[in-house]
Design an enzyme around this catalytic site. Structure first.
Site, PDB file in Angstrom:
ATOM      1  N   GLU A  40       0.835  -1.212   0.000  1.00 23.18           N
ATOM      2  CA  GLU A  40       0.000   0.000   0.000  1.00 23.18           C
ATOM      3  C   GLU A  40       0.864   1.255   0.000  1.00 23.18           C
ATOM      4  O   GLU A  40       0.557   2.230  -0.684  1.00 23.18           O
ATOM      5  CB  GLU A  40      -0.948   0.014   1.211  1.00 23.18           C
ATOM      6  N   ARG A  84       0.521   3.774  -3.152  1.00 19.40           N
ATOM      7  CA  ARG A  84      -0.122   5.070  -2.881  1.00 19.40           C
ATOM      8  C   ARG A  84       0.903   6.171  -2.654  1.00 19.40           C
ATOM      9  O   ARG A  84       0.793   7.253  -3.209  1.00 19.40           O
ATOM     10  CB  ARG A  84      -1.018   4.972  -1.646  1.00 19.40           C
ATOM     11  N   ASP A  96      -4.635  -9.785  -8.359  1.00 19.85           N
ATOM     12  CA  ASP A  96      -4.880  -8.800  -9.429  1.00 19.85           C
ATOM     13  C   ASP A  96      -3.686  -8.030 -10.005  1.00 19.85           C
ATOM     14  O   ASP A  96      -3.283  -8.222 -11.161  1.00 19.85           O
ATOM     15  CB  ASP A  96      -5.977  -7.802  -8.995  1.00 19.85           C
ATOM     16  N   GLU A 136     -12.467   0.250  -9.921  1.00 17.26           N
ATOM     17  CA  GLU A 136     -12.103  -0.703 -10.982  1.00 17.26           C
ATOM     18  C   GLU A 136     -13.042  -0.711 -12.185  1.00 17.26           C
ATOM     19  O   GLU A 136     -12.588  -0.862 -13.339  1.00 17.26           O
ATOM     20  CB  GLU A 136     -11.971  -2.125 -10.415  1.00 17.26           C
ATOM     21  N   THR A 185      -1.010   0.876 -10.267  1.00 14.84           N
ATOM     22  CA  THR A 185      -2.292   0.266  -9.897  1.00 14.84           C
ATOM     23  C   THR A 185      -3.164   1.195  -9.037  1.00 14.84           C
ATOM     24  O   THR A 185      -4.331   0.898  -8.788  1.00 14.84           O
ATOM     25  CB  THR A 185      -2.068  -1.087  -9.188  1.00 14.84           C
TER      26      THR A 185
HETATM   27  C1  DMJ Z   1      -6.527   0.432  -4.885  1.00 10.63           C
HETATM   28  O1  DMJ Z   1      -5.772   0.776  -3.785  1.00 10.63           O
HETATM   29  C2  DMJ Z   1      -5.675  -0.188  -5.936  1.00 10.63           C
HETATM   30  O2  DMJ Z   1      -6.354  -0.123  -7.126  1.00 10.63           O
HETATM   31  C3  DMJ Z   1      -5.292  -1.588  -5.647  1.00 10.63           C
HETATM   32  O3  DMJ Z   1      -4.594  -2.195  -6.691  1.00 10.63           O
HETATM   33  C4  DMJ Z   1      -6.472  -2.431  -5.316  1.00 10.63           C
HETATM   34  N1  DMJ Z   1      -7.621  -1.765  -4.850  1.00 10.63           N
HETATM   35  C5  DMJ Z   1      -7.670  -0.429  -4.438  1.00 10.63           C
HETATM   36  C6  DMJ Z   1      -8.981   0.214  -4.840  1.00 10.63           C
HETATM   37  O4  DMJ Z   1     -10.061  -0.608  -4.877  1.00 10.63           O
END
Ligand code: DMJ
Length: 643
Positions: A268, A272, A401, A535, A621
């Site tokens: 995370e 982020r 994912d 998503e 992501t």
């Molecule tokens: C986000 O923090 C990112 O997209 C991560 O890859 C998975 N899910 C959350 C949002 O749903």
């Protein structure tokens, strides 16, 4: 001169005695013999006392060395050849003059020590007079000074790097007035989310929009690291909200500190914080973001100190101690976590000229390449001590994912030169299509979850990102199957839209089933929530970019309206607990990814394609755009300091 009153042995108090010449002018001759004897006795006792004191009081010279620690000061030059003698490590000069000087010096120092003590006492008294707040403010000022000093030390400029071609970082203004209006509405939603966070949650990781206060979860540890600020920066930038961007920059510059005793999620924090900081750096060119990203990355590196080099899921930013989630199968690390570091780490090596980051992620890749994969699928769990897979569960949603996403994006980010990554992506996707992708009775294409040889016919909201991924990977696919993958992307987009359309609120549930008569609908109560996730909108945007089919803009607009209607509260935006209920309850969390991703993808959906064009930018992501590194032949050689 008067003497103190003396107590005779009998205890009877005698009148005071004055022994001066004029004390008893008329009585001198009249003193009796017994009185003379008593006086003599007293006098001799007094003399004995003085004599004893001379011999028995401690010799202070023996203690000088330890009491004062001053030998160097007292007699700076030890030269025994000139008549000095060394007494137990302390040098005394034999001359009377020297002894006098020595005593004077000693006296001077005693006075100084006394004066210092008095001063310290005075200061302590002054402190005690101050209020608790004043004392705390003084401590804080001292602390700030130390932090500033440390900052100066840490803020060494990094080696200069040729910046990649940064095209399309603003504008994207659509000509169509209706689309422009929709785009403006998304910008207004961003303002609402930001302003409320600014007012009620500033510096906290996230906002509780109903309680109107800060919020955090264990992924960010126990510190206030301003996750929303960092995550939102690039969205603010591309929307032209420059005052807000500057406010965020100022907070980061002054307050974002990673030397905290806090255990955070490596994944995370990478997607982020490091992703957000790097994107903000590339967009704005402000060095502070790059420096912070590199400082933070340094704090994550100890997580890789495992027997296999597969990182722990969590690391303490201060101690560097790492561990895995208690719930993960057999102490495993998670595929979607250790497999979602590549983009950011390659950029860190590119920007710093330090291969350490690149080596860490390439080591993970090499290790994965060597491992057997059941049915060609990557299980979600891998034990970092033994290097063995945990449970044989495979998912394109939660836990798996973004590992697949980053294989594709590693290739795209390398200007399509990292063929190793492309091959791993192609192989993985073929196995997924064979074992996980099915059509429901009602004709909806879905991606299920593989559990120990059994397919669970359930799809998560998280899995919906895969529609966009298939479309993004269509170009360059094996056997020229571009059309096939674009079609697959469209089918997933359609299924996910159905999962929204079949609810009361027109917002998608967390997970939905394709079993018996159930099609794209959540069955369990604890899967009916919507937490502002991006998503589905992400997939609409990619599909829009590749097809320009207006239905994607329409679906995106439906979602934006539903969010504005059901998730907006006066203190920001909140998730809802049941998308099938006409009177939903709020979860009271404004997730940082709502500003980073959901609103950014919506804004891009209503912008022209020249805003962040996909030939030049790859989105991590968490939707943070990083520029393609146009590097010839190798994955990484852009930074001259690096070759
Ligand atoms: C986000 O923090 C990112 O997209 C991560 O890859 C998975 N899910 C959350 C949002 O749903």
């Amino acid at each position: 001169m008067t003497t103190p009153a003396l107590l005779p042995l009998s205890g009877r108090r005698l009148p005071p005695l004055n022994l001066g010449a004029s004390a008893f002018p008329h009585h001198r001759a009249t003193l009796r013999l017994s009185e003379k004897f008593i006086l003599l006795l007293i006098l001799s006792a007094f003399i004995t006392l003085c004599f004893g004191a001379f011999f028995f009081l401690p010799d202070s010279s023996k203690h000088k060395r330890f009491d004062l620690g001053l030998e160097d000061v007292l007699i700076p030059h030890v030269d025994t050849s000139k008549g000095g003698k060394n007494l137990g490590g302390f040098l005394i000069h034999g001359q009377g003059h020297d002894e006098h000087r020595h005593r004077e010096e000693e006296e001077r120092l005693r006075n100084k020590i006394r004066a210092d003590h008095e001063k310290a006492l005075e200061e302590a008294k002054e402190k005690l007079k101050k209020s608790r707040d004043e004392i705390q403010a003084e401590i804080q000022t001292e602390k700030n000074k130390v932090v500033q000093e440390l900052k100066k030390k840490d803020s060494k400029p990094l080696p200069p790097v040729p910046l990649p071609n940064l095209v399309g970082i603003n504008s994207g203004e659509p000509a169509d007035p209706d689309i422009r209006e929709r785009r403006n509405k998304i910008k207004e939603m961003m303002k609402h989310a930001w302003d409320n966070y600014r007012q009620y949650g500033w510096g906290h990781n996230e906002l509780k929009p109903i309680a109107r206060k800060g919020h955090s979860t264990n992924i960010f540890g126990n510190s206030q690291m301003g996750a929303t600020i960092v995550d939102a920066l690039d969205t603010l930038y591309i929307m032209g909200l420059h005052d807000e961007f500057r406010e965020g920059q100022e907070w980061i510059d002054k307050n974002l500190d990673f030397s905290v005793n806090s255990e955070v999620s490596v994944f995370e924090v990478n997607i982020r914080f490091i992703g957000g900081l790097l994107a903000a750096y590339y967009l704005s060119g402000q060095e502070v973001f790059k420096i912070k990203a590199v400082q933070l990355a340094g704090k994550l590196l100890p997580a890789f100190n495992t027997p296999t080099g597969i990182p722990w899921a969590m690391v303490n930013l201060k101690s560097g101690v790492g561990r895995n989630w208690g719930w993960a199968s057999a102490g495993s690390s998670i595929l979607a976590e250790f497999g979602t570091l590549h983009m950011e780490f390659v950029h860190l090596s590119y920007l710093t000229g330090d291969p350490v980051y690149y080596n860490k992620v390439m080591h993970i890749r090499k290790l994965l390449q060597k491992m057997d994969r059941p049915n060609g699928l990557y299980p979600n769990y891998l034990n970092p001590r033994t290097g063995r897979w945990g449970q044989h569960h495979t998912s394109v949603g939660g836990l798996g994912d973004s590992f697949y996403e980053y294989l594709l994006k590693a290739w795209l980010m390398s200007d399509k030169t990292d063929m190793e990554a492309r091959k791993m992506y192609d192989d993985a996707i073929e196995a997924i299509e064979k074992h996980l992708i099915r059509k429901s009775n009602g004709g909806l294409t879905f991606i299920g979850e593989w559990k120990n040889g059994h397919l669970e016919r359930k799809m998560g909201h998280l899995t919906c990102f895969a529609g966009g991924m298939f479309a993004l990977g269509a170009d360059g696919s094996r056997d020229d199957k571009a059309g096939h993958y674009l079609q697959l992307g469209a089918e997933i987009a359609h299924t996910c839209h159905e999962s929204y359309d079949r609810t009361t609120l027109k917002l998608g549930p967390e997970a939905f089933k394709f079993d018996g008569g159930v099609e794209a609908v959540a069955v369990r109560q604890n899967e009916k929530y919507y937490i502002l996730r991006p998503e589905v909108i992400e997939t609409y945007w990619y599909m829009w970019r590749f097809t320009h089919d207006p239905k994607y803009r329409q679906w995106g607009w439906e979602a934006a309206q539903a969010i504005d209607k059901y998730c907006r509260v006066s203190g920001g935006f909140s998730g809802v607990k049941d998308v099938y209920s006409s009177s939903p309850t709020y979860d009271d969390v404004q997730q940082s990814f709502f500003l980073a991703e959901t609103l950014k993808y919506l804004y891009l959906l209503f912008s022209d394609d020249d805003l962040l064009p996909l030939d030049n930018w790859v989105f991590n992501t968490e939707a943070h755009p990083l520029p393609v590194l146009h590097l010839a032949n190798t994955t990484l050689s852009g930074n001259p300091a690096y070759r």
